[in-house]
Design a protein around this motif. Structure first.
Motif, mmCIF file in Angstrom:
data_model
loop_
_atom_site.group_PDB
_atom_site.id
_atom_site.type_symbol
_atom_site.label_atom_id
_atom_site.label_comp_id
_atom_site.label_asym_id
_atom_site.label_seq_id
_atom_site.Cartn_x
_atom_site.Cartn_y
_atom_site.Cartn_z
ATOM 1 N N GLY A 75 0.652 -1.407 -0.157
ATOM 2 C CA GLY A 75 -0.185 0.028 -0.146
ATOM 3 C C GLY A 75 0.763 1.293 -0.180
ATOM 4 N N GLU A 76 1.823 1.149 0.769
ATOM 5 C CA GLU A 76 2.798 2.379 0.864
ATOM 6 C C GLU A 76 3.406 2.831 -0.524
ATOM 7 O OE1 GLU A 76 5.647 1.843 3.876
ATOM 8 O OE2 GLU A 76 4.329 1.398 5.445
ATOM 9 N N ARG A 77 3.837 1.675 -1.111
ATOM 10 C CA ARG A 77 4.468 1.820 -2.480
ATOM 11 C C ARG A 77 3.393 2.256 -3.514
ATOM 12 N NH1 ARG A 77 9.119 -3.113 -3.201
ATOM 13 N NH2 ARG A 77 10.283 -2.704 -1.355
ATOM 14 N N LEU A 78 2.345 1.838 -3.446
ATOM 15 C CA LEU A 78 1.322 2.144 -4.293
ATOM 16 C C LEU A 78 1.021 3.580 -4.272
ATOM 17 C CD1 LEU A 78 -1.176 -0.763 -4.584
ATOM 18 C CD2 LEU A 78 0.602 -0.344 -6.066
ATOM 19 N N ASN A 79 0.769 4.299 -2.984
ATOM 20 C CA ASN A 79 0.660 5.490 -2.848
ATOM 21 C C ASN A 79 1.731 6.378 -3.329
ATOM 22 O OD1 ASN A 79 -1.883 5.266 -1.509
ATOM 23 N ND2 ASN A 79 -1.152 5.438 0.427
#
Length: 309
Positions: A75-79
């Motif tokens: 999720g952090e990488r997608l954001n």
């Protein structure tokens, strides 16, 4: 002597909360399916380019993952993917679904865009117009307008749109094209995406799996293509594309959910995916689809790197 016509080109990005209609709108504007669409939040997991070419201009639409409060490293990488792309485009289309009230997630996205040193032009897209009544739509458009004073942003346009019925899609397409600076075409005429075929096929398989497992484990599924190629020894007029793929989950307990009773669910996913892939590539397909467990892959940096995240 008449002046030579100038060509325009540039980039637009669709942003919004998960399940705001970004992928469906991208497909509608490009005129073909380049991004998988699902009612499951966080369906999109990388930036997908849809390419719209006219005689006078070329628009590259970036469909992005939904910005959300991350619970995993994935999720952090997608954001971060989305944040990095904001300052590299000419137009940002903010997708705000008509049936839903504007919430903290929407305000957070817009407040972050407002912090950019040179924010791109902003177009508000009141998506899913077909799923809301007239009273709700009027209220929604007023609330979108009020965000200007509340957050210090300026809308170039506010457009209610339905990707499913096509209502106002031509208007959105024209508005986006009008914002583009002079420039050359980046992609050949007729190209609708720069996604590799293997990626499109993996996404098609994941789309089918997401539709089948309902609410059971949508975020835990990814797909890898292990091997793909035309089968040797076949007659030229009877090609067969062999595809060996894995449906990847992150816990042993999830494997039987995908398999189903005596493998029935996996077989159904494989059959539907094979038919969709065949339509995509225009060739009969043999699909060998298996389930693989990669423990906690959404939180494991090495696993994410291996899986392309």
């Amino acid at each position: 002597m008449s002046e030579e016509l100038t060509h325009h080109s540039g980039f637009a990005i669709f942003v919004g909360r998960p399940n705001a209609g970004k992928s469906t709108l991208t497909n509608a504007l490009v005129g073909t399916k380049v991004a998988i669409a699902s009612d499951k939040p966080q369906t999109t997991r990388h930036i997908i380019k849809g390419i719209l070419t006219t005689d006078e201009a070329q628009l590259v639409i970036l469909d992005t993952p939904g910005v959300h409060r991350p619970r995993t490293l994935l999720g952090e990488r997608l954001n971060q993917l989305v944040y990095d792309a904001w300052s590299e485009v000419d137009v940002i289309g903010v997708c705000l679904p008509c049936p839903e009230k504007i919430g903290p997630g929407d305000r957070y996205i817009l407040s972050e865009i407002a912090k950019l040193p040179k924010p791109p032009m902003l177009i508000a897209l009141a998506t899913k117009l077909d799923a809301a009544g007239q009273a709700r739509i009027r209220t929604h458009l007023i609330e979108i307008q009020q965000l200007e004073a509340e957050l210090g942003i300026t809308w170039t346009e506010i457009v209610p749109v339905s990707a499913l019925t096509g209502e106002n899609c031509d208007l959105v397409r024209s508005l986006l094209l009008e914002q583009l600076p002079e420039g050359p075409a980046y992609y050949p005429d007729g190209e609708v995406t720069d996604e590799p075929t293997e990626t499109l096929i993996a996404e098609l398989i994941r789309e089918v799996a997401l539709a089948d497992v309902r609410e059971e484990l949508p975020h835990s599924i990814t797909v890898t293509i292990e091997e793909m190629g035309l089968r040797e020894g076949r007659a030229q007029d009877k090609p067969l594309l062999d595809i060996y793929a894995n449906l990847v989950v992150e816990r042993d307990s999830q494997k039987p959910i995908i398999l189903g009773h005596k493998g029935s669910r996996l077989k159904g996913i494989g059959t539907e995916a094979r038919q969709r892939i065949s339509r995509l590539v225009g060739t009969p397909v043999f699909l060998d689809l298996r389930v693989k467990v990669v423990k906690d892959w959404q939180r494991n940096p090495k696993a994410l790197n291996r899986l392309g995240f």
